[in-house]
Write a protein that holds these residues in place. Structure first.
Motif, PDB file in Angstrom:
ATOM      1  N   ASP A 179       0.855  -1.184   0.000  1.00 27.07           N
ATOM      2  CA  ASP A 179       0.000   0.000   0.000  1.00 27.07           C
ATOM      3  C   ASP A 179       0.893   1.236   0.000  1.00 27.07           C
ATOM      4  O   ASP A 179       1.962   1.236   0.615  1.00 27.07           O
ATOM      5  CB  ASP A 179      -0.897  -0.023   1.240  1.00 27.07           C
ATOM      6  CG  ASP A 179      -1.943   1.081   1.206  1.00 27.07           C
ATOM      7  OD1 ASP A 179      -2.146   1.666   0.131  1.00 27.07           O
ATOM      8  OD2 ASP A 179      -2.551   1.342   2.257  1.00 27.07           O
ATOM      9  N   HIS A 180       0.433   2.266  -0.681  1.00 25.91           N
ATOM     10  CA  HIS A 180       1.254   3.484  -0.737  1.00 25.91           C
ATOM     11  C   HIS A 180       1.022   4.377   0.469  1.00 25.91           C
ATOM     12  O   HIS A 180       1.961   4.897   1.069  1.00 25.91           O
ATOM     13  CB  HIS A 180       0.978   4.268  -2.019  1.00 25.91           C
ATOM     14  CG  HIS A 180       1.800   5.517  -2.119  1.00 25.91           C
ATOM     15  ND1 HIS A 180       1.278   6.723  -2.515  1.00 25.91           N
ATOM     16  CD2 HIS A 180       3.106   5.747  -1.852  1.00 25.91           C
ATOM     17  CE1 HIS A 180       2.237   7.640  -2.506  1.00 25.91           C
ATOM     18  NE2 HIS A 180       3.353   7.072  -2.105  1.00 25.91           N
ATOM     19  N   TYR A 181      -0.216   4.562   0.861  1.00 19.85           N
ATOM     20  CA  TYR A 181      -0.546   5.453   1.970  1.00 19.85           C
ATOM     21  C   TYR A 181      -0.820   4.641   3.229  1.00 19.85           C
ATOM     22  O   TYR A 181      -1.829   3.960   3.353  1.00 19.85           O
ATOM     23  CB  TYR A 181      -1.766   6.313   1.620  1.00 19.85           C
ATOM     24  CG  TYR A 181      -1.505   7.276   0.484  1.00 19.85           C
ATOM     25  CD1 TYR A 181      -0.607   8.329   0.629  1.00 19.85           C
ATOM     26  CD2 TYR A 181      -2.147   7.124  -0.741  1.00 19.85           C
ATOM     27  CE1 TYR A 181      -0.352   9.213  -0.411  1.00 19.85           C
ATOM     28  CE2 TYR A 181      -1.908   8.000  -1.791  1.00 19.85           C
ATOM     29  CZ  TYR A 181      -1.004   9.047  -1.615  1.00 19.85           C
ATOM     30  OH  TYR A 181      -0.753   9.905  -2.653  1.00 19.85           O
ATOM     31  N   GLN A 186       5.024   6.085   4.590  1.00 23.15           N
ATOM     32  CA  GLN A 186       4.478   5.978   3.245  1.00 23.15           C
ATOM     33  C   GLN A 186       5.188   4.869   2.479  1.00 23.15           C
ATOM     34  O   GLN A 186       6.346   4.522   2.774  1.00 23.15           O
ATOM     35  CB  GLN A 186       4.609   7.303   2.499  1.00 23.15           C
ATOM     36  CG  GLN A 186       3.713   8.399   3.054  1.00 23.15           C
ATOM     37  CD  GLN A 186       3.633   9.588   2.127  1.00 23.15           C
ATOM     38  OE1 GLN A 186       4.188   9.585   1.023  1.00 23.15           O
ATOM     39  NE2 GLN A 186       2.925  10.628   2.570  1.00 23.15           N
ATOM     40  N   SER A 209      -2.743   1.401  -4.591  1.00 23.84           N
ATOM     41  CA  SER A 209      -3.265   2.600  -3.962  1.00 23.84           C
ATOM     42  C   SER A 209      -4.466   3.111  -4.738  1.00 23.84           C
ATOM     43  O   SER A 209      -4.662   2.761  -5.918  1.00 23.84           O
ATOM     44  CB  SER A 209      -2.173   3.685  -3.911  1.00 23.84           C
ATOM     45  OG  SER A 209      -2.686   4.901  -3.425  1.00 23.84           O
ATOM     46  N   GLU A 211      -4.592   6.092  -5.430  1.00 23.09           N
ATOM     47  CA  GLU A 211      -3.996   7.227  -6.139  1.00 23.09           C
ATOM     48  C   GLU A 211      -4.011   6.989  -7.654  1.00 23.09           C
ATOM     49  O   GLU A 211      -3.505   5.983  -8.136  1.00 23.09           O
ATOM     50  CB  GLU A 211      -2.547   7.425  -5.677  1.00 23.09           C
ATOM     51  CG  GLU A 211      -1.817   8.574  -6.341  1.00 23.09           C
ATOM     52  CD  GLU A 211      -2.472   9.896  -6.056  1.00 23.09           C
ATOM     53  OE1 GLU A 211      -3.032  10.485  -7.021  1.00 23.09           O
ATOM     54  OE2 GLU A 211      -2.454  10.322  -4.891  1.00 23.09           O
TER      55      GLU A 211
END
Length: 436
Positions: A179-181, A186, A209, A211
């Motif tokens: 996962d990015h967040y 991060q 993500s 995003e």
């Protein structure tokens, strides 16, 4: 310790079963000979052999043999190897049309036959891809876990990104799905931390993500990611993306870790695997035995019969070890004529008869050169965890036991004793050992 590969030999006129059995038995093959071509399908269905060999002799019996091969190919049976006296193009074409995949002509040699059979082996499942999922969202992580496991992959889920480094060396992932967040760190920062370790620098990292800003995605990948997938991705597309990346990583890694002549792990890779297996045995309080094995008088082999013959000896030993040992055992080419074998969950008392049986089989195996055959032996030393508690001391103890095997007359397997488990300063010079 490994499963014995089986082989059906179809030879209507007889006469080659003993020869084939003699060539393949040292490598662990079990040969069942039959004379009735019409019984081939039933035998394959009953025994589920890893290979089928058929003997063609240029007579009327060949028609029935090729018919049986056609039926086997139509049923997607094991690959068929032909042994035939007729090396003509016409005979080869007839064999191809019947579904034959390998065509050999006498005289046969054991190594050439084994290498050809192994190249045709079917039905052997590749190890599942190892994927590490790092996502603080427990629900999403469980979903990705279920999708990838359903596709046959081995998955480790970490909901706490701060624990990633702790588990990387043990699990040895071929891809990290991240996962990015995340709250504490991060994804791009965690990727940078992973890339700080040389051992993990090439592992593909794929971000997942919500995003969808292409600029942000490119910036993140520039820091250490290899791909960026949105969390709305379909399950089949996720499986495809992960499998393709892991497959490329595995292929690249194999070229880096494998010895080009024998296909075994190279020295560096063997040391890494030994350290990882030793760490795993420590955590679970289980034994591990390390074997250091060295061919006897190998310089004399090269000087007498030439380096191509010496290379064949090394390949023959590598095949023998792979056939006789378990999938879980780790085998490496440690040096020029030196091999290392790590046997997890195995005490020295359990390993000794196995390695000694391999020693005897290898000593009896004829090695080929242009003028005929010769024989080669090896010596080996064994050392055990927990008697030695780290890989360096374990290797030293096995090396010193090998020295004792050489000094005692070679062609033997010697377990380490109190002297070998002593201080490292007492170890004999390794180059001197090889010269014995």
């Amino acid at each position: 310790m490994s499963d014995e590969p089986s082989l059906i030999l179809l030879d209507p006129l007889g006469g080659v079963a003993d020869e084939i059995d003699g060539l393949l038995r040292p490598f662990g093959y079990r040969v069942t000979a039959i004379a009735d071509a019409t019984a081939l399908g039933a035998c394959v269905g009953r025994d589920s052999p890893s290979h089928v060999i058929v003997r063609l002799r240029g007579g009327k019996e060949d028609g029935a043999v090729l018919d049986a091969v056609r039926d086997l190919a139509a049923a997607s049976g094991p690959a068929v190897t032909v042994i035939a006296d007729d090396a003509s193009m016409r005979a080869r074409i007839e064999a191809v049309r019947a579904g034959v995949e390998a065509y050999l002509t006498p005289p046969l040699d054991a190594l050439g036959l084994v290498e050809r059979l192994e190249s045709l082996k079917r039905g052997v499942r590749a190890d599942p891809y190892r994927v590490m999922i790092v996502d603080d969202d427990v629900t999403m992580a469980k979903y990705y876990d279920a999708v990838l496991r359903a596709a046959g992959m081995q998955v480790m889920v970490l909901n706490d990104p701060m624990k990633v480094i702790r588990y990387l060396a043990d699990f040895r992932p071929e891809l990290i799905l991240m996962d990015h967040y995340m709250p504490e760190i991060q994804g791009r920062e965690l990727a940078a931390v992973i890339r700080q370790e040389a051992a993990f620098d090439s592992i593909p990292i794929v971000f997942l993500s919500a995003e969808d800003d292409a600029t942000i995605q490119q910036r993140v990948m520039g820091i250490g990611g290899d791909d960026f997938l949105t969390k709305s991705i379909r399950a089949d597309n996720l499986v495809s993306a992960v499998a393709n990346r892991a497959r490329r990583f595995r292929a690249l890694r194999a070229t880096m870790l494998r010895d080009s002549l024998t296909g075994l792990l190279n020295h560096t890779a063997m040391k890494e695997r030994l350290a990882a297996d030793l760490a795993r045995m420590k955590r679970t309080d289980r034994p591990l035995t390390l074997c250091i094995l060295d061919l006897d008088h190998f310089k004399l082999v090269n000087d007498t019969y030439g380096h191509p013959a010496g290379d064949r000896v090394l390949r023959a030993l590598a095949h023998l070890l792979k056939q006789r040992l378990r999938v879980s055992d780790v085998i490496g080419r440690y040096g020029g004529e030196e091999f290392a074998i790590a046997l997890p969950d195995t005490s020295v008392e359990q390993a000794l008869p196995v390695l000694d049986e391999i020693r005897v089989a290898f000593a009896e195996m004829p090695q080929h050169h242009e003028g005929g055959t010769f024989h080669v032996t090896f010596s080996a030393g064994l050392a055990a965890f927990p008697r030695s508690e780290d890989s360096a001391r374990l290797t030293d103890a096995a090396d010193r036991a090998l020295y004792r095997a050489k000094a005692a007359g070679r062609d033997r397997v010697v377990p380490a004793g109190a002297v070998e488990y002593g201080s490292r300063d007492a170890m004999h010079d390794h180059d001197g050992m090889r010269a014995l």
